[in-house]
Design an enzyme around this catalytic site. Structure first.
Site, PDB file in Angstrom:
ATOM      1  N   LYS A 107      16.976   3.241   0.202  1.00  0.00           N
ATOM      2  CA  LYS A 107      16.827   3.013  -1.239  1.00  0.00           C
ATOM      3  C   LYS A 107      16.217   4.255  -1.890  1.00  0.00           C
ATOM      4  O   LYS A 107      15.715   5.138  -1.197  1.00  0.00           O
ATOM      5  CB  LYS A 107      15.946   1.787  -1.486  1.00  0.00           C
ATOM      6  CG  LYS A 107      14.527   1.924  -0.958  1.00  0.00           C
ATOM      7  CD  LYS A 107      13.806   0.582  -0.989  1.00  0.00           C
ATOM      8  CE  LYS A 107      12.385   0.724  -0.474  1.00  0.00           C
ATOM      9  NZ  LYS A 107      11.760  -0.589  -0.254  1.00  0.00           N
ATOM     10  N   ARG A 136       6.482 -11.908  -4.447  1.00  0.00           N
ATOM     11  CA  ARG A 136       7.324 -10.999  -5.214  1.00  0.00           C
ATOM     12  C   ARG A 136       8.708 -11.641  -5.247  1.00  0.00           C
ATOM     13  O   ARG A 136       8.929 -12.545  -6.026  1.00  0.00           O
ATOM     14  CB  ARG A 136       7.301  -9.616  -4.529  1.00  0.00           C
ATOM     15  CG  ARG A 136       7.287  -8.465  -5.474  1.00  0.00           C
ATOM     16  CD  ARG A 136       7.101  -7.142  -4.763  1.00  0.00           C
ATOM     17  NE  ARG A 136       7.994  -6.967  -3.618  1.00  0.00           N
ATOM     18  CZ  ARG A 136       8.104  -5.848  -2.904  1.00  0.00           C
ATOM     19  NH1 ARG A 136       7.348  -4.805  -3.210  1.00  0.00           N
ATOM     20  NH2 ARG A 136       8.934  -5.754  -1.899  1.00  0.00           N
ATOM     21  N   TYR A 190      -6.129  25.241 -16.207  1.00  0.00           N
ATOM     22  CA  TYR A 190      -6.460  24.313 -17.297  1.00  0.00           C
ATOM     23  C   TYR A 190      -7.767  23.580 -17.007  1.00  0.00           C
ATOM     24  O   TYR A 190      -8.001  23.109 -15.888  1.00  0.00           O
ATOM     25  CB  TYR A 190      -5.359  23.264 -17.453  1.00  0.00           C
ATOM     26  CG  TYR A 190      -4.090  23.811 -18.073  1.00  0.00           C
ATOM     27  CD1 TYR A 190      -4.086  24.282 -19.390  1.00  0.00           C
ATOM     28  CD2 TYR A 190      -2.917  23.841 -17.349  1.00  0.00           C
ATOM     29  CE1 TYR A 190      -2.916  24.775 -19.953  1.00  0.00           C
ATOM     30  CE2 TYR A 190      -1.750  24.328 -17.911  1.00  0.00           C
ATOM     31  CZ  TYR A 190      -1.751  24.796 -19.212  1.00  0.00           C
ATOM     32  OH  TYR A 190      -0.605  25.284 -19.773  1.00  0.00           O
ATOM     33  N   MET A 224       2.217  22.403 -14.834  1.00  0.00           N
ATOM     34  CA  MET A 224       3.595  21.917 -14.777  1.00  0.00           C
ATOM     35  C   MET A 224       4.439  22.719 -13.776  1.00  0.00           C
ATOM     36  O   MET A 224       5.232  22.146 -13.019  1.00  0.00           O
ATOM     37  CB  MET A 224       4.237  21.988 -16.173  1.00  0.00           C
ATOM     38  CG  MET A 224       5.645  21.435 -16.210  1.00  0.00           C
ATOM     39  SD  MET A 224       6.421  21.569 -17.824  1.00  0.00           S
ATOM     40  CE  MET A 224       5.583  20.315 -18.751  1.00  0.00           C
TER      41      MET A 224
HETATM   42  C1  PLP Z   1      11.425  -0.602   1.115  1.00  0.00           C
HETATM   43  C2  PLP Z   1      11.633  -1.791   1.946  1.00  0.00           C
HETATM   44  C3  PLP Z   1      11.550  -1.695   3.336  1.00  0.00           C
HETATM   45  C4  PLP Z   1      11.139  -0.432   4.054  1.00  0.00           C
HETATM   46  O1  PLP Z   1       9.743  -0.246   3.927  1.00  0.00           O
HETATM   47  P1  PLP Z   1       8.990   0.915   4.723  1.00  0.00           P
HETATM   48  O2  PLP Z   1       7.559   0.630   4.505  1.00  0.00           O
HETATM   49  O3  PLP Z   1       9.420   2.191   4.081  1.00  0.00           O
HETATM   50  O4  PLP Z   1       9.439   0.804   6.131  1.00  0.00           O
HETATM   51  C5  PLP Z   1      11.838  -2.820   4.077  1.00  0.00           C
HETATM   52  N1  PLP Z   1      12.177  -3.987   3.474  1.00  0.00           N
HETATM   53  C6  PLP Z   1      12.243  -4.106   2.133  1.00  0.00           C
HETATM   54  C7  PLP Z   1      12.612  -5.416   1.532  1.00  0.00           C
HETATM   55  C8  PLP Z   1      11.973  -3.026   1.327  1.00  0.00           C
HETATM   56  O5  PLP Z   1      12.047  -3.152   0.003  1.00  0.00           O
END
Ligand code: PLP
Length: 358
Positions: A35, A130, A253, A301
């Site tokens: 992802k 969630r 800065y 930046m």
């Molecule tokens: C992102 C995600 C993972 C992977 O998590 P990591 O901590 O990067 O291994 C696994 N399952 C779900 C549902 C996720 O959203």
């Protein structure tokens, strides 16, 4: 000449890390989680480094379609499911497996006209609150899904909130075990932290993300020190200017750093618009000419400033490792109060990326 900052993505490290996951999970199959554009590494660029995986898991329908069009024929799982009933036509067309976490999704699948039944992951809320059906309804949801002719293989899924910290998975895991005891379905529970720390949670499929990219799920580099993971992303730049301070001179800065005595400072072509964390304090580790040193002064930046006291030979053009093999991304993230996940994902578009295969 382009600005000297660049990221290198090491595909062999990715392949190596996948093998390490394989050693940890035995017979369980692996969803490589890609992802967020493969955690900022670039999905199109890296997926072939993970071609030995059993499947790819992601969120974005367009990324899933891109993966199909680039030739991946194995399983693809959408971790957040689909967002509108009309997406189901694409799931059908591209043979995508979808998470189902709400009633409306099962209703929509039931109402769709499909060329073949859809494989689904039924997601249950075991305490994270969630995504997911209430875990107390597992039996009923399972029965419902099983009764639908549009539904093919069903896998039970849940996600741990505390696999990476001392609270652990215990309470959620026992809730899941109780609820699913009598259900004859495959299970998929473990993220990176549970893969490393909780073999009892591996079951049929695991979902590693961060460890594939060579960083720590807890954010603490010590937690992965013994495992042999290799960092996949390194971010490198160069010294583009030098300053010689005398006692009392300040840098950058807000004059956040003040020299106590004569001190050489190097200016590095890297700033928060490249993805470096603006909140990194004085003392964040960084490497110049192969020598470990630290940042001094606020992150701008487009530039940051480093102490050259440990590397008096450093000059304009000296190589800087911002993170990578010698400066773990976790140590930079920890100094800045965040996690390696965020730094990887935030690598800016303007940073040129090269791919390394050995
Ligand atoms: C992102 C995600 C993972 C992977 O998590 P990591 O901590 O990067 O291994 C696994 N399952 C779900 C549902 C996720 O959203």
């Amino acid at each position: 000449m382009p600005r000297p900052i660049s990221a290198t993505i090491n595909l062999s490290a990715l392949h190596h890390n996948l093998n390490i996951v394989r050693q940890h999970v035995g017979a369980a199959k692996i969803w490589s989680v890609v992802k967020a554009n493969a955690y900022g590494h670039g999905l199109a660029r890296v997926w072939q480094g993970l071609a030995a995986t059993d499947g790819f898991a992601m969120l974005d329908l367009n990324e899933a379609i891109m993966l199909r069009e680039q030739g991946w024929q194995g399983p693809i799982l959408l971790l957040e499911g689909f967002f509108q009933p009309r997406d189901i036509m694409l799931l059908d067309h591209y043979h995508l497996t979808t998470t189902v976490h709400s009633d409306w999704q099962l209703e929509a699948i039931n109402a769709a006209r499909l060329s073949a039944p859809l494989n689904i992951y039924l997601k249950f809320n075991s305490g994270m609150n969630r995504l997911g059906f209430p875990i107390g309804q597992m039996d009923a949801i399972w029965q419902w899904a099983t009764s639908l002719s549009n539904v093919g293989d069903i896998t039970l899924m849940s996600h741990f909130a505390n696999a990476d910290n001392p609270i652990g998975v215990g309470e959620q895991f026992s809730v899941i075990q109780q609820a699913s005891a009598a259900i004859p379905a495959a299970r998929c529970l473990a993220n990176s932290a549970a893969i490393l720390g909780n073999p009892e949670t591996h079951f049929d499929w695991v979902r590693p993300g961060i460890i594939l990219y060579g960083a720590s799920p807890s954010g603490d580099v010590a937690d992965i020190a013994e495992i042999g993971l290799q960092p996949v992303m390194s971010l490198n730049s160069e010294i583009i200017a030098l300053q010689s301070l005398t006692a009392g001179h300040c840098v950058g800065y807000g004059s956040r750093y003040q020299a106590r005595s004569a001190q050489r400072i190097g200016v590095v072509a890297c700033g928060y618009a490249d993805g470096y964390p603006r909140l990194a304090p004085n003392g964040t580790p960084i490497m110049v000419d192969g020598i470990l040193t630290q940042t001094v002064g606020a992150i701008s930046m487009d530039m940051l400033t480093v102490d050259l006291t440990p590397c008096p030979q450093a000059q304009i053009g000296s190589k800087v490792e911002i993170w990578g093999e010698n400066v773990p991304i976790d140590t930079v993230a920890q100094a800045a109060g965040t996690v390696g996940y965020e730094l990887m994902c935030a690598l800016a578009n303007r940073v040129k990326v090269t791919t390394q295969r050995t």
